[in-house]
Design a protein around this motif. Structure first.
Motif, PDB file in Angstrom:
ATOM      1  N   ALA A 275      95.836  49.635 123.292  1.00  0.00           N
ATOM      2  CA  ALA A 275      95.194  48.412 123.785  1.00  0.00           C
ATOM      3  C   ALA A 275      94.886  48.523 125.277  1.00  0.00           C
ATOM      4  O   ALA A 275      93.835  48.036 125.743  1.00  0.00           O
ATOM      5  CB  ALA A 275      96.090  47.204 123.513  1.00  0.00           C
ATOM      6  N   LEU A 276      95.761  49.160 126.051  1.00  0.00           N
ATOM      7  CA  LEU A 276      95.487  49.355 127.475  1.00  0.00           C
ATOM      8  C   LEU A 276      94.260  50.237 127.689  1.00  0.00           C
ATOM      9  O   LEU A 276      93.467  50.006 128.619  1.00  0.00           O
ATOM     10  CB  LEU A 276      96.716  49.967 128.163  1.00  0.00           C
ATOM     11  CG  LEU A 276      97.931  49.049 128.300  1.00  0.00           C
ATOM     12  CD1 LEU A 276      99.106  49.798 128.915  1.00  0.00           C
ATOM     13  CD2 LEU A 276      97.594  47.814 129.129  1.00  0.00           C
ATOM     14  N   ARG A 277      94.082  51.239 126.825  1.00  0.00           N
ATOM     15  CA  ARG A 277      92.871  52.061 126.905  1.00  0.00           C
ATOM     16  C   ARG A 277      91.631  51.216 126.618  1.00  0.00           C
ATOM     17  O   ARG A 277      90.581  51.401 127.241  1.00  0.00           O
ATOM     18  CB  ARG A 277      92.962  53.214 125.909  1.00  0.00           C
ATOM     19  CG  ARG A 277      94.014  54.256 126.238  1.00  0.00           C
ATOM     20  CD  ARG A 277      94.046  55.333 125.166  1.00  0.00           C
ATOM     21  NE  ARG A 277      92.756  55.990 125.050  1.00  0.00           N
ATOM     22  CZ  ARG A 277      92.427  56.774 124.033  1.00  0.00           C
ATOM     23  NH1 ARG A 277      93.284  56.964 123.034  1.00  0.00           N
ATOM     24  NH2 ARG A 277      91.244  57.353 123.986  1.00  0.00           N
TER      25      ARG A 277
ATOM     26  N   SER B 169      88.181  49.620 129.403  1.00  0.00           N
ATOM     27  CA  SER B 169      86.728  49.605 129.229  1.00  0.00           C
ATOM     28  C   SER B 169      86.163  48.204 129.076  1.00  0.00           C
ATOM     29  O   SER B 169      84.997  47.968 129.379  1.00  0.00           O
ATOM     30  CB  SER B 169      86.339  50.434 127.988  1.00  0.00           C
ATOM     31  OG  SER B 169      86.819  51.756 128.076  1.00  0.00           O
ATOM     32  N   VAL B 170      86.969  47.270 128.570  1.00  0.00           N
ATOM     33  CA  VAL B 170      86.514  45.909 128.313  1.00  0.00           C
ATOM     34  C   VAL B 170      87.406  44.939 129.087  1.00  0.00           C
ATOM     35  O   VAL B 170      88.636  45.065 129.059  1.00  0.00           O
ATOM     36  CB  VAL B 170      86.543  45.592 126.800  1.00  0.00           C
ATOM     37  CG1 VAL B 170      86.135  44.145 126.544  1.00  0.00           C
ATOM     38  CG2 VAL B 170      85.639  46.546 126.042  1.00  0.00           C
TER      39      VAL B 170
ATOM     40  N   PHE C 227      87.456  39.652 126.329  1.00  0.00           N
ATOM     41  CA  PHE C 227      88.002  39.835 124.978  1.00  0.00           C
ATOM     42  C   PHE C 227      88.670  38.560 124.481  1.00  0.00           C
ATOM     43  O   PHE C 227      88.468  38.156 123.326  1.00  0.00           O
ATOM     44  CB  PHE C 227      88.991  40.992 124.994  1.00  0.00           C
ATOM     45  CG  PHE C 227      89.740  41.179 123.700  1.00  0.00           C
ATOM     46  CD1 PHE C 227      89.118  41.750 122.599  1.00  0.00           C
ATOM     47  CD2 PHE C 227      91.063  40.785 123.574  1.00  0.00           C
ATOM     48  CE1 PHE C 227      89.791  41.916 121.404  1.00  0.00           C
ATOM     49  CE2 PHE C 227      91.749  40.950 122.388  1.00  0.00           C
ATOM     50  CZ  PHE C 227      91.112  41.519 121.302  1.00  0.00           C
ATOM     51  N   LEU C 228      89.465  37.928 125.308  1.00  0.00           N
ATOM     52  CA  LEU C 228      90.239  36.772 124.871  1.00  0.00           C
ATOM     53  C   LEU C 228      89.434  35.482 124.825  1.00  0.00           C
ATOM     54  O   LEU C 228      89.777  34.575 124.056  1.00  0.00           O
ATOM     55  CB  LEU C 228      91.451  36.585 125.793  1.00  0.00           C
ATOM     56  CG  LEU C 228      92.504  37.694 125.747  1.00  0.00           C
ATOM     57  CD1 LEU C 228      93.561  37.461 126.807  1.00  0.00           C
ATOM     58  CD2 LEU C 228      93.139  37.782 124.366  1.00  0.00           C
ATOM     59  N   PHE C 229      88.369  35.398 125.629  1.00  0.00           N
ATOM     60  CA  PHE C 229      87.636  34.134 125.717  1.00  0.00           C
ATOM     61  C   PHE C 229      86.144  34.268 125.421  1.00  0.00           C
ATOM     62  O   PHE C 229      85.426  33.278 125.465  1.00  0.00           O
ATOM     63  CB  PHE C 229      87.826  33.522 127.119  1.00  0.00           C
ATOM     64  CG  PHE C 229      89.263  33.259 127.473  1.00  0.00           C
ATOM     65  CD1 PHE C 229      89.946  32.197 126.913  1.00  0.00           C
ATOM     66  CD2 PHE C 229      89.936  34.115 128.338  1.00  0.00           C
ATOM     67  CE1 PHE C 229      91.273  31.962 127.235  1.00  0.00           C
ATOM     68  CE2 PHE C 229      91.272  33.885 128.671  1.00  0.00           C
ATOM     69  CZ  PHE C 229      91.941  32.808 128.112  1.00  0.00           C
TER      70      PHE C 229
ATOM     71  N   ALA D  56      79.660  43.824 122.249  1.00  0.00           N
ATOM     72  CA  ALA D  56      80.168  42.502 122.636  1.00  0.00           C
ATOM     73  C   ALA D  56      81.525  42.327 121.981  1.00  0.00           C
ATOM     74  O   ALA D  56      81.651  42.420 120.758  1.00  0.00           O
ATOM     75  CB  ALA D  56      79.201  41.407 122.198  1.00  0.00           C
ATOM     76  N   PHE D  57      82.546  42.102 122.790  1.00  0.00           N
ATOM     77  CA  PHE D  57      83.918  42.101 122.294  1.00  0.00           C
ATOM     78  C   PHE D  57      84.619  40.764 122.524  1.00  0.00           C
ATOM     79  O   PHE D  57      85.818  40.719 122.787  1.00  0.00           O
ATOM     80  CB  PHE D  57      84.708  43.222 122.967  1.00  0.00           C
ATOM     81  CG  PHE D  57      84.225  44.604 122.601  1.00  0.00           C
ATOM     82  CD1 PHE D  57      84.666  45.236 121.463  1.00  0.00           C
ATOM     83  CD2 PHE D  57      83.297  45.243 123.404  1.00  0.00           C
ATOM     84  CE1 PHE D  57      84.210  46.492 121.127  1.00  0.00           C
ATOM     85  CE2 PHE D  57      82.829  46.506 123.080  1.00  0.00           C
ATOM     86  CZ  PHE D  57      83.287  47.136 121.928  1.00  0.00           C
TER      87      PHE D  57
END
Length: 460
Positions: free
Chosen positions: A191-193, A197-198, A203-205, A225-226
């Motif tokens: 997840a840190l990797r 990049s994102v 990601f969260l919002f 789009a993440f």
């Protein structure tokens, strides 16, 4: 000869060792148990430990290392041109050799350069299996003889067996804890990797989920789009619908089985209800896709509503049916644990059975019921197959239960399907989603445990 047969033979040796140790201890005292420091069964278990533990360690080490050893010896026999191939292509050659050895690929289709290597591979496997049989049998018999020779009337067999069992329990607990730590670390590192990049805030919002990365930089949408909010919203929507179904039905079923049903009815009703938890989720998915979803669509269209062929309502209803046993079984156990003295006191004050249930039993059992609801909610958050088959894959940000939505677990599965390179944000997004889901479910479980711990002694 198969390894499963060897394992059965090893179990037979331990049984023989048990009776050798037990009979030896009785023979030393002429059948008088009082002359022994420990009960005869402990002497039998002592011999079992000497027979079973070394052979199991050898067995496990062999299974873990055999493939690596055989692979190294096979690679050494390959022609130099093949041996110097890149690691991924060399791995494909080794896979072909295995398939040829096991008959999955006809030998006449093999490259003439590797046919001798296939024969060598088969020979190594056969020699290795024969050597494993000899070593396991010899070590097992030697363990039986050694353990039997240590037996004496004053030998503290019970202490030795209990200390060994204690060590095994500590090792098992350590393995469980280390496995959990390994799972968490694997999620965190990947997840840190992804977050390198994102942007985590995106990601969260973010409100758009489209993780398709373009091959060429000039392609439209090459950055992807993440924004995972549509996934979180779909997960919560389906889980909420499931809980609306499962909590009332499960709780009322628990109250009926605990307070109203007779012993005969309870004897078949509770197992029949718990069978729902044993049905494979793919079967629930079939039911949702072929029966529930068309019924909801036709019913909605008959009254003028626009209902998607795959909807959150269909998935939520079937998921609610699936998790009913989680609520009913745990709640039933909690209600039965309420002391009978509380019921008797309520009846003594003139309350009816329904009043006793509403004002005494349910308040007393409320912490356990709340914990069962939270655990069921955690189970609903992690469901995948029902959502795939009944709700679809569309990452729509909507609160309409008649629309197609998707969940976090569905997209984790879709992102990791097939051959993937774990160096792009598209694939690494699965680990970020998994980390969020892990944190949420872990938090819910902690809340459930805190509720039970805080209130469980109130009515003891």
């Amino acid at each position: 000869m198969s390894l499963s047969l060897l394992f059965v033979v090893l179990l037979g040796l331990t049984v023989v060792g048990y009776y050798f140790g037990k009979s030896r201890s009785l023979a030393l005292t002429g059948g008088q148990i009082r002359g022994l420091h420990s009960l005869p069964m402990f002497y039998g278990w002592y011999v079992v430990l000497w027979c079973g533990l070394p052979t199991l360690l050898l067995f496990g080490a062999w299974i873990a290392l055999e493939d690596w050893v055989v692979r190294s010896m096979v690679v050494a026999e390959l022609p130099e041109a093949i041996r110097n191939l890149p690691a991924d292509r060399l791995g494909l050659v080794i896979t072909d050799i295995r398939n040829l050895a096991y008959g999955n690929i006809p030998l006449d289709k093999a490259d003439p350069a590797i046919r001798p290597v296939v024969d060598h591979y088969i020979s190594l496997r056969q020699t290795g299996n024969a050597a494993l049989w000899v070593m396991v049998l010899c070590l097992g018999i030697a363990g039986i003889l050694f353990g039997r020779s240590r037996i004496a009337p004053d030998f503290r067999a019970r202490n030795r067996v209990e200390n060994t069992a204690n060590v095994l329990l500590i090792i098992s607990s350590t393995i469980a804890v280390m496995t959990t730590i390994g799972i968490v670390l694997s999620l965190v590192f990947e997840a840190l990797r992804f977050f390198a990049s994102v942007n985590p805030f995106e990601f969260l919002f973010g409100l758009t989920w489209s993780p398709q990365m373009a091959i060429r930089a000039e392609q439209v949408g090459s950055s992807g789009a993440f924004g995972a909010v549509p996934l979180f919203a779909g997960t919560l929507l389906i889980a909420a619908i499931a809980m609306i179904v499962a909590v009332p039905v499960g709780l009322m079923a628990a109250v009926y089985m605990a307070e109203y049903a007779g012993p005969k009815v309870r004897a078949w009703a509770k197992p029949a209800l718990e069978v729902l938890a044993g049905i494979p989720t793919v079967v629930y998915g079939f039911f949702a896709a072929l029966t529930v979803a068309p019924f909801i669509r036709n019913a909605g269209e008959s009254i003028g509503l626009e209902v998607a062929s795959q909807s959150a309502l269909a998935a939520g209803l079937v998921m609610g049916i699936m998790i009913i046993p989680f609520v009913s079984s745990l709640s039933d156990d909690v209600i039965n644990a309420v002391p009978q003295s509380l019921r008797d006191g309520s009846y003594g004050l003139g309350a009816t059975q329904s009043e006793t249930i509403k004002r005494v039993i349910l308040p007393a059992a409320l912490p356990g019921i709340a914990a069962s609801v939270i655990l069921a909610f955690s189970r609903a958050l992690g469901e995948t197959m029902i959502v795939v088959m009944a709700a679809g894959l569309a990452a729509n940000l909507t609160a309409n239960p008649f629309s197609a939505v998707t969940t976090v677990t569905v997209h984790i599965a879709s992102l990791l399907v097939g051959d993937q390179e774990f160096d792009s944000p598209k694939t690494l997004a699965a680990f970020a989603l998994g980390l969020v889901l892990f944190v949420v479910t872990l938090s819910l479980n902690i809340v459930a445990l805190r509720i039970v711990k805080k209130y469980r002694e109130q009515y003891d």
